[in-house]
Design a protein around this motif. Sequence first.
Motif, short mmCIF file in Angstrom:
data_model
loop_
_atom_site.label_atom_id
_atom_site.label_comp_id
_atom_site.label_asym_id
_atom_site.label_seq_id
_atom_site.Cartn_x
_atom_site.Cartn_y
_atom_site.Cartn_z
N LEU A 266 25.76 -4.03 27.75
CA LEU A 266 26.98 -4.03 26.95
C LEU A 266 27.72 -2.69 27.06
O LEU A 266 28.96 -2.66 27.15
CB LEU A 266 26.61 -4.31 25.49
N GLU A 267 26.95 -1.60 27.06
CA GLU A 267 27.57 -0.28 27.19
C GLU A 267 28.26 -0.13 28.54
O GLU A 267 29.38 0.40 28.63
CB GLU A 267 26.50 0.81 27.02
N SER A 269 29.41 -2.54 30.44
CA SER A 269 30.53 -3.47 30.63
C SER A 269 31.70 -3.17 29.70
O SER A 269 32.86 -3.45 30.04
CB SER A 269 30.07 -4.92 30.39
N SER A 270 31.43 -2.57 28.55
CA SER A 270 32.52 -2.31 27.59
C SER A 270 33.25 -1.00 27.89
O SER A 270 34.44 -0.87 27.60
CB SER A 270 31.95 -2.25 26.17
N GLY A 271 32.53 -0.04 28.47
CA GLY A 271 33.14 1.26 28.74
C GLY A 271 33.51 2.02 27.48
O GLY A 271 34.34 2.92 27.51
N LYS A 272 32.88 1.66 26.36
CA LYS A 272 33.25 2.27 25.08
C LYS A 272 32.77 3.71 24.97
O LYS A 272 33.48 4.58 24.47
CB LYS A 272 32.67 1.43 23.94
N HIS A 273 31.55 3.96 25.43
CA HIS A 273 30.99 5.30 25.30
C HIS A 273 30.66 5.93 26.65
O HIS A 273 30.12 7.04 26.70
CB HIS A 273 29.72 5.26 24.44
N ARG A 274 30.99 5.24 27.73
CA ARG A 274 30.74 5.77 29.06
C ARG A 274 31.66 5.03 30.03
O ARG A 274 32.32 4.05 29.66
CB ARG A 274 29.27 5.55 29.45
N ALA A 275 31.70 5.49 31.26
CA ALA A 275 32.56 4.84 32.26
C ALA A 275 32.07 3.41 32.52
O ALA A 275 30.87 3.15 32.58
CB ALA A 275 32.54 5.64 33.56
N ASP A 277 30.92 0.19 34.31
CA ASP A 277 30.20 -0.04 35.57
C ASP A 277 29.62 -1.45 35.50
O ASP A 277 28.54 -1.68 34.97
CB ASP A 277 29.08 1.00 35.72
N TYR A 278 30.39 -2.42 36.05
CA TYR A 278 29.98 -3.81 35.94
C TYR A 278 28.72 -4.12 36.76
O TYR A 278 27.98 -5.05 36.42
CB TYR A 278 31.12 -4.73 36.37
N VAL A 279 28.51 -3.37 37.82
CA VAL A 279 27.30 -3.60 38.62
C VAL A 279 26.06 -3.29 37.78
O VAL A 279 25.10 -4.07 37.75
CB VAL A 279 27.32 -2.73 39.90
N GLU A 280 26.10 -2.14 37.09
CA GLU A 280 24.98 -1.79 36.21
C GLU A 280 24.88 -2.77 35.05
O GLU A 280 23.78 -3.15 34.64
CB GLU A 280 25.15 -0.37 35.67
N ALA A 281 26.03 -3.19 34.55
CA ALA A 281 26.03 -4.16 33.45
C ALA A 281 25.33 -5.45 33.89
O ALA A 281 24.48 -5.99 33.17
CB ALA A 281 27.45 -4.45 33.01
N PRO A 294 19.48 -15.26 24.99
CA PRO A 294 20.66 -16.11 25.20
C PRO A 294 21.97 -15.35 25.35
O PRO A 294 22.79 -15.68 26.22
CB PRO A 294 20.67 -16.99 23.94
N LYS A 295 22.20 -14.32 24.54
CA LYS A 295 23.48 -13.62 24.62
C LYS A 295 23.61 -12.84 25.93
O LYS A 295 24.73 -12.64 26.43
CB LYS A 295 23.69 -12.71 23.42
N ALA A 296 22.48 -12.42 26.49
CA ALA A 296 22.53 -11.74 27.80
C ALA A 296 22.90 -12.74 28.88
O ALA A 296 23.68 -12.44 29.80
CB ALA A 296 21.19 -11.09 28.10
N ALA A 297 22.35 -13.97 28.78
CA ALA A 297 22.70 -15.02 29.75
C ALA A 297 24.18 -15.34 29.67
O ALA A 297 24.86 -15.53 30.71
CB ALA A 297 21.86 -16.26 29.47
N ASN A 298 24.72 -15.40 28.46
CA ASN A 298 26.16 -15.67 28.30
C ASN A 298 27.00 -14.58 28.96
O ASN A 298 27.96 -14.87 29.69
CB ASN A 298 26.50 -15.76 26.82
N ASN A 299 26.64 -13.32 28.73
CA ASN A 299 27.44 -12.23 29.29
C ASN A 299 27.33 -12.16 30.81
O ASN A 299 28.30 -11.83 31.50
CB ASN A 299 27.01 -10.90 28.66
N LEU A 300 26.14 -12.48 31.32
CA LEU A 300 25.99 -12.51 32.78
C LEU A 300 26.84 -13.65 33.36
O LEU A 300 27.50 -13.48 34.40
CB LEU A 300 24.53 -12.69 33.16
#
Length: 401
Positions: A266-267, A269-275, A277-281, A294-300
């Motif tokens: 989440l950190e 993908s959101s870029g709220k507190h750091r740059a 990086d969708y690959v890391e997300a 389940p919520k991780a599967a949804n975000n992936l």
Amino acid sequence: MEKIGSGIYCKVESKLELAMFRCITSLLAWTCLIGLLASARAADWQGDPNVEYKKGHYELALRGFSSRAWEGDEVAQDNLGMMYANGEGTPRDFQQAAVWYRKSAQQGYAPAQRHLAGLYENGNGVAFDISAALECYRKAVAQNFVPAQRDMGILLSAAKAGAFQDLDTAKILLTQAKQHGDPIAEERLEAMQMQANEQAHAQRLQQDPLADLRARAAANDAESAYQMAVAYARGQLINENWQEAERWYQKAANHGHAAAQFELGLEYSSGKHRATDYVEAAYWYRKAASQGLPKAANNLGALYDQGYGVALDRTQAAVWFSKGAEGGDADAQFNLGSMYWLGHGVQKDIGRAAHWFLLAAQQGHSAARQKLAYLYSNRIPLPAEVTQSQVWAELARESAG
């Protein structure tokens, strides 16, 4: 001439001598009387009060101890005091107990000194006096009397000792009693150690409310590391600090904690507190989703649907949305319904879409409810599962209103 006794006279020269003479004769008479009473008491008792006491014949034991006590026997005086204190063979009388304990204690008998201390300690038969109690205990302790070592140690460790409380001396005395096999002293020492540990622990928590959690987290406990991260992230019991939060999330995630892996995703993908990086997300979402979160599967699935950090692949998106939806995640249920609605990654199927919208709406998902409202208003044929649901009935009432 003054008569002393039967047929005995003594010449008295003056009135002063006469007065002194009469005083002396009175004292002699009283001395003889006391001697006769003591002799009578002794003559009145021929048995062994200790034997009678063990048999439970307390009245006989009381008579025997009383006889010996009047003769000055310090052990009998102490035993007589105990019988008065316990109400054995006589009504309980702490004042009389104190009288006989004191007589015995004044002769240096350690058990009586301890018993008298107990009366002062509790205010029984005498005024409550911690100082006097300690003085009596000291005399018995000086004779290496183990029960006195124990009782004095207990008193010095107790709050009721007030200004006389002395934990160091208490520990020394209790240790001495323990070394002589006193089980009560051993229990008290253990209780003191436990109390000291609790106080030290409370002080540590005042200085650092997360001390216990931090220690477990530092010992590679994944759940503790995750809770540390949450505390820093939310500012719970400690100032908010996202650098520390991420450090602990990372530690927990590295040890396989699914929720921590999700938070890292989440950190990134959101870029709220750091740059951003969708690959890391995607990497961390996949880790968590593979453990059934389940919520991780949804975000992936959302990353696959948009092509962020992974190649755009709506079939894969539908696969991951499906995993999240079946796990009960309302967002995943709505997203999977949308895939069926649009025919993205799956064959278009309004009935299946409505099924997943319904499940999401039942969890309060507003967008899913809006989709169902659209279907209702357009009278689109749907499975009975949907049209007979409570949500559908509510939509009907809202439409009628």
